[in-house]
Scaffold this motif. Structure first.
Motif, PDB file in Angstrom:
ATOM      1  N   UNK A 173     -24.700  23.791 -12.808  1.00 10.99           N
ATOM      2  CA  UNK A 173     -24.353  23.125 -11.553  1.00 10.99           C
ATOM      3  C   UNK A 173     -23.916  21.710 -11.894  1.00 10.99           C
ATOM      4  N   UNK A 174     -22.771  21.292 -11.362  1.00 12.88           N
ATOM      5  CA  UNK A 174     -22.330  19.913 -11.587  1.00 12.88           C
ATOM      6  C   UNK A 174     -22.559  19.100 -10.311  1.00 12.88           C
ATOM      7  N   UNK A 175     -23.215  17.967 -10.452  1.00  9.83           N
ATOM      8  CA  UNK A 175     -23.568  17.107  -9.332  1.00  9.83           C
ATOM      9  C   UNK A 175     -22.893  15.744  -9.485  1.00  9.83           C
ATOM     10  N   UNK A 176     -22.592  15.073  -8.375  1.00 11.95           N
ATOM     11  CA  UNK A 176     -22.086  13.706  -8.476  1.00 11.95           C
ATOM     12  C   UNK A 176     -23.150  12.729  -8.973  1.00 11.95           C
ATOM     13  N   UNK A 177     -24.423  13.133  -8.896  1.00 15.41           N
ATOM     14  CA  UNK A 177     -25.487  12.259  -9.397  1.00 15.41           C
ATOM     15  C   UNK A 177     -26.588  12.025  -8.383  1.00 15.41           C
ATOM     16  N   UNK A 178     -27.559  11.231  -8.778  1.00 14.73           N
ATOM     17  CA  UNK A 178     -28.783  11.059  -7.993  1.00 14.73           C
ATOM     18  C   UNK A 178     -28.552  10.366  -6.660  1.00 14.73           C
ATOM     19  N   UNK A 179     -27.439   9.681  -6.497  1.00 13.35           N
ATOM     20  CA  UNK A 179     -27.198   8.969  -5.245  1.00 13.35           C
ATOM     21  C   UNK A 179     -26.459   9.818  -4.215  1.00 13.35           C
TER      22      UNK A 179
END
Length: 488
Positions: free
Chosen positions: A233-239
């Protein structure tokens, strides 16, 4: 007929005959399917229920079940509001819902294939060409590209309401990056912990199998020549507002959660950096928007994507879930053509009805909308999360004039619908220490793979926590509750 005895926690619960109340019939009698629940909750004192309620909310806090709200000046992380009184859907109703959302997902997938290939539905005049070409989510780069397994919308989120006539209507289709399924599972775990005994009496379908079904779907659309696909899974990040969900689903599936910087392209394939060296990646469930996935093709300044990723996708060496460009089919203007789309591709009548929708790009419908804004809900075609919605009956004269000017400046960007009577459901209001009726909708989740499909038997019942409010999105102050789909 005998009236229902009012119990302490329901002392301020009022039946509003304008709406379909899911707990009470018109004569104030509790519906049969809710009687056990009603009596259980009614047996609690306020202090006892407050303790249970606090335990459930503490479990959300301890598990980190949160979402991000973006304000003008800051980003806030909030615990997802959760109500302990579950919503129940009987087997007969669910069978209709399940068939209906699966029908829509299959039709939308065929529509996407056609739009990016032969465009027969456009050439035959069923869907206007300018409607597609003017969509902000139409990706010319996808024309002629064959996604592995022929699937574009592997994951669909269909938003439904129950109207005052007791029937379900589709509000919109979400097939870019539909979110919320982690809250479905979180809600279930919290309710089972707090109400274990009564949950077992109801014989509801499980929802915790979603992760394994999603992984099966992803593996079914692996690139040709791959035996044991590596999925991430690719996420834009914690924000990102849905980061909790990204990490939750990665754990549920037993796959790695990555950011763009963790992947690289070499010799026509995608690799993941690991402590053991590069590992080839075959299927990517992307929670990064289209224009940010590859800075070499789309937004040049994107730091979220992977340079060269789209070229690998074009070669068929990696699968992207959902496919880029799917947003053209969940454009709210395309929604107005869903009955025709279903009939064209499946030769079937829609199982679930659309809400009657006016598209402001049509001159006669624009005129009607401008003259009747006070009776309509106006929505931007390409927004999500409840942003940009104007409910005419809640607007001042000055606000109505502002909305008119906004629509007239860019008619293609707006649709309007009658103000629908969303059903009401018991929801605990902390400050009043009792249950009150609040409006709810339902987001269902459908998976399409190669020769496989699945509809999660449950969904995200979203609650408008403010009295009289019709917008249920968490970003607009809404909450959620567990949804029990009965086996029989």
């Amino acid at each position: 007929m005998k009236e229902t005895k009012t119990l302490p926690l329901f002392s301020t619960y009022e039946l509003d005959s304008r709406f379909y109340d899911e707990l009470l019939k018109d004569n104030n009698e509790v519906r049969e399917v809710y009687k056990t629940l009603y009596n259980l909750f009614g047996s609690y004192s306020v202090s006892e229920f407050d303790r249970l309620n606090k335990q459930a909310k503490d479990s959300f806090f301890n598990l980190g079940i949160t979402f991000q709200v973006y304000g003008d000046k800051e980003v806030k992380e909030k615990i997802f509001p959760f109500d302990l009184f579950p919503r129940i859907i009987n087997n007969k109703e669910w069978t209709t819902i399940e068939k209906g959302v699966l029908q829509r997902s299959k039709a939308l997938n065929l529509f996407l294939w056609d739009v990016y290939h032969d465009q027969k539905i456009i050439k035959q005049g069923i869907v206007p060409e300018d409607l597609i070409k003017s969509s902000a989510n139409f990706l010319p780069e996808m024309i002629g590209l064959d996604p592995p397994g022929g699937i574009y919308n592997h994951i669909s989120g269909t938003d439904l309401i129950k109207h005052s006539d007791g029937k379900y209507y589709v509000l919109e289709d979400n097939i870019r990056c539909p979110s919320g399924v982690s809250y479905v599972i979180g809600n279930r775990n919290a309710v089972k912990h707090a109400l274990f005994g009564v949950f077992n009496q109801y014989n509801a379908h499980t929802v915790v199998d979603y992760g394994s079904k999603l992984l099966d779907t992803m593996e079914s659309v692996k690139p040709n020549g791959v035996d044991a696909p590596v999925c991430v899974i690719i996420t834009p990040g914690v924000y990102n507002s849905a980061y909790y969900e990204h990490s939750f689903l990665a754990k549920q599936m037993g796959v790695v959660l990555v950011e763009g910087r963790d992947l690289f392209v070499e010799n026509g394939f995608v690799y993941m950096r690991t402590i053991y060296g590069p590992e080839k990646v075959d299927v990517i469930y992307r929670r990064v928007d289209d224009l940010f996935i590859d800075p070499l093709v789309f937004k040049k300044d994107s730091m979220l994507g992977v340079p060269g990723l789209f070229s690998v996708y074009q070669k068929g060496n990696v699968t992207l879930v959902n496919a880029p460009g799917t947003g053209v089919a969940d454009d709210k203007a395309v929604y107005t053509y869903m009955p025709e789309i279903i009939k064209y591709y499946l030769d079937e009548e829609p199982i679930l009805n659309n809400v009657h929708t006016y598209h402001c790009s049509r001159k006669d419908e624009l005129k009607y909308v401008i003259e009747n804004i006070d009776k309509l809900v106006v929505k931007p075609v390409d927004e999500s999360g409840g942003y940009g919605i104007s409910i005419g009956s809640k607007l001042t004269k000055e606000e109505i004039e502002t909305v008119k000017k906004t629509i007239l400046a860019a008619p293609r960007k707006y649709i309007a619908q009658p103000i629908m009577s969303l059903s009401t459901h018991p929801t605990y209001i902390d400050e009043n220490e009792s249950f009150e009726s609040r409006h709810v909708d339902l987001r269902t989740f459908t998976l399409l793979g190669k020769d496989t499909d699945f509809v999660l038997k449950g969904g995200l019942s979203r609650v408008a926590l403010k009295k009289g409010n019709l917008i249920v999105n968490s970003s607009q102050g809404g909450g959620s509750k567990d949804t029990w789909v009965l086996k029989k």
